[in-house]
Design an enzyme around this catalytic site. Sequence first.
Site, mmCIF file in Angstrom:
data_model
loop_
_atom_site.group_PDB
_atom_site.id
_atom_site.type_symbol
_atom_site.label_atom_id
_atom_site.label_comp_id
_atom_site.label_asym_id
_atom_site.label_seq_id
_atom_site.Cartn_x
_atom_site.Cartn_y
_atom_site.Cartn_z
ATOM 1 N N LYS A 143 83.666 -36.931 55.752
ATOM 2 C CA LYS A 143 83.501 -36.968 54.427
ATOM 3 C C LYS A 143 82.164 -35.890 54.281
ATOM 4 O O LYS A 143 81.632 -35.527 53.242
ATOM 5 C CB LYS A 143 83.248 -38.095 53.674
ATOM 6 C CG LYS A 143 84.624 -38.939 53.682
ATOM 7 C CD LYS A 143 84.243 -40.239 52.730
ATOM 8 C CE LYS A 143 85.269 -41.224 53.022
ATOM 9 N NZ LYS A 143 86.458 -40.985 52.585
ATOM 10 N N HIS A 189 84.957 -50.171 48.245
ATOM 11 C CA HIS A 189 86.159 -49.814 48.632
ATOM 12 C C HIS A 189 86.893 -50.572 49.391
ATOM 13 O O HIS A 189 86.089 -51.681 49.986
ATOM 14 C CB HIS A 189 85.879 -48.655 49.769
ATOM 15 C CG HIS A 189 86.775 -47.680 50.268
ATOM 16 N ND1 HIS A 189 87.547 -48.341 51.459
ATOM 17 C CD2 HIS A 189 87.528 -46.558 49.920
ATOM 18 C CE1 HIS A 189 88.517 -47.426 51.853
ATOM 19 N NE2 HIS A 189 88.494 -46.239 50.959
ATOM 20 N N GLN A 203 80.094 -42.216 50.513
ATOM 21 C CA GLN A 203 80.153 -41.335 49.437
ATOM 22 C C GLN A 203 78.846 -40.896 49.142
ATOM 23 O O GLN A 203 78.412 -40.174 48.209
ATOM 24 C CB GLN A 203 81.041 -41.843 48.329
ATOM 25 C CG GLN A 203 82.212 -42.196 48.475
ATOM 26 C CD GLN A 203 83.257 -40.939 48.693
ATOM 27 O OE1 GLN A 203 82.619 -40.032 48.571
ATOM 28 N NE2 GLN A 203 84.390 -41.293 49.117
ATOM 29 N N CYS A 205 92.140 -47.043 47.394
ATOM 30 C CA CYS A 205 91.588 -47.993 48.336
ATOM 31 C C CYS A 205 90.756 -48.923 47.408
ATOM 32 O O CYS A 205 89.666 -49.340 48.010
ATOM 33 C CB CYS A 205 91.025 -47.422 49.532
ATOM 34 S SG CYS A 205 92.059 -46.311 50.390
ATOM 35 N N ASP A 212 77.300 -49.172 52.085
ATOM 36 C CA ASP A 212 78.411 -48.270 52.343
ATOM 37 C C ASP A 212 77.750 -46.985 51.825
ATOM 38 O O ASP A 212 77.978 -46.735 50.606
ATOM 39 C CB ASP A 212 79.541 -48.964 51.706
ATOM 40 C CG ASP A 212 80.766 -47.898 51.821
ATOM 41 O OD1 ASP A 212 80.559 -46.560 52.215
ATOM 42 O OD2 ASP A 212 81.888 -48.325 51.145
HETATM 43 N N1 C6P Z 1 87.442 -43.349 50.955
HETATM 44 C C1 C6P Z 1 88.813 -41.917 49.415
HETATM 45 O O1 C6P Z 1 89.666 -41.010 49.267
HETATM 46 P P1 C6P Z 1 86.655 -44.274 56.197
HETATM 47 O O2 C6P Z 1 88.171 -44.126 55.945
HETATM 48 O O3 C6P Z 1 86.279 -44.958 57.472
HETATM 49 O O4 C6P Z 1 86.250 -42.726 56.679
HETATM 50 O O5 C6P Z 1 85.977 -44.389 55.052
HETATM 51 C C2 C6P Z 1 86.242 -45.531 54.221
HETATM 52 C C3 C6P Z 1 85.329 -45.515 52.939
HETATM 53 C C4 C6P Z 1 84.340 -46.533 52.830
HETATM 54 N N2 C6P Z 1 83.642 -46.496 51.600
HETATM 55 C C5 C6P Z 1 83.871 -45.672 50.615
HETATM 56 C C6 C6P Z 1 82.896 -45.730 49.310
HETATM 57 C C7 C6P Z 1 84.795 -44.566 50.904
HETATM 58 O O6 C6P Z 1 85.389 -43.853 49.836
HETATM 59 C C8 C6P Z 1 85.515 -44.489 52.000
HETATM 60 C C9 C6P Z 1 86.800 -43.723 52.088
HETATM 61 C C10 C6P Z 1 88.491 -42.172 50.939
HETATM 62 O O7 C6P Z 1 88.080 -42.301 48.644
HETATM 63 C C11 C6P Z 1 89.511 -42.550 51.626
HETATM 64 S S1 C6P Z 1 90.569 -44.107 51.127
#
Ligand code: C6P
Length: 421
Positions: free
Chosen positions: A239, A136, A216, A377, A213
């Site tokens: 999430k 991401h 997910q 993203c 990371d």
């Molecule tokens: N992905 C998606 O719709 P934040 O925005 O900080 O809560 O998370 C960022 C992030 C980091 N790593 C991974 C693997 C992610 O999937 C995400 C967030 C969302 O896929 C929003 S783009």
Amino acid sequence: MSVLTSKEPAEIQALSPQTVRADFPALDRIFADQQRLVYLDNAATTQKPRAVLEATRRYYEESAGNVHRAVHRLAAEATELYEAARQRIAKFIGAPSTRSMVFTHGATEGFNLVAYGWARKFLKAGDEILVTEMEHHSNFVPWQRAAQERGAVVRIAPILEDGTLDRVAFARLLTPRVKLVAVTHASNVLGTVNPVAELIAAAHAIGALALVDAAQSAPHLPLDVRALDADFLAFSGHKMLGPTGIGVLYARETLLEAMDPFLTGGEMISKVFDDHATWADIPQKFEAGTPHIAGAIGLGAAVDYLERLGRERVRQHEQQLTAYALERLGDLPGLRIFGRAPERVGVISFALDGVHPHDVAQFCDQTGVAIRAGHLCAQPLMHRLDVPALSRASLYLYNATDDVDRLVEALQAAQRFFHAT
Ligand code: C6P
């Protein structure tokens, strides 16, 4: 809250998503010709159970003081609730202490904190950071920026056709120049679950640190930072049934102690003189200003909720539902699924022949089915897959086969509509 299907012992009972749904007020919403909302955008953010809404409401109604500051009762209650949440979340991810748990505003801040506090301090010209093609932007752009400033280099390990990591190329790129391996546990596009424990061990073997990371994975998989032996791991509360604007960075205590602060100001100092300042102990050194107190309390309640359900049970339910979804979607002519890793989470990205991904998502929305479309993203991954964008359905614990059936019906209707026009 009653979430189990029968009176059998908890370990062998399956999750009942229909029962779980009753805990989520948003899932009662009715859209599109009296159809109930089918929420399949859980990788972007999840709905919130009553337990989380209640915990945050109670803080604002009864205990709205600031933390670590005043001596009055509300401030003491707020501090107690905030620190109790930190303790429960630490236990949830197997962190050895609360000192290693920094509250952030989300996964993105976690990576930036490490990029500023560790990478900018310790990286030297010629050093390398190794990421994967499925990262991401949050676990990519901060390393690009830090590397540019330090004269370091970001290397990208490629993926294979099925959406798994190319382990041979990863091993080839993992040279002694690499100082940090930053890898996603689960891809928000392909659903792939990476073998992070093995990747971390490989990083350590050449003397590099490893960052995970877990945006997910924390919501969907049992997670233990000690078993993984991660040096850094970050995720977001929203999430995993928690509020937006709150997340966690786990890091080894020794690393947090050695790192520079990220944001500076109130709460993170020890002493301030006219010409310099000294820092508070960890984790406060990284929590400048008034934190998202209600968010932390809400995330604590989300973690309790997930533990009551049982993370193994959640995982099992999602695996079964993902298999069902892959089978049903796989049967649709003209639909191509991206990512076929055997070890995966319930994130399914796809393209529908001749229909733009945004039109697919818009059409689904008109039938009350919420999915996401776009570059997700992950633009470097879109380039690798040779697509400008994809549609994506992502599952969670309150989804069931009837939700997948509604998605399939919506996609069939979309095909009829767009191919007729
Ligand atoms: N992905 C998606 O719709 P934040 O925005 O900080 O809560 O998370 C960022 C992030 C980091 N790593 C991974 C693997 C992610 O999937 C995400 C967030 C969302 O896929 C929003 S783009």
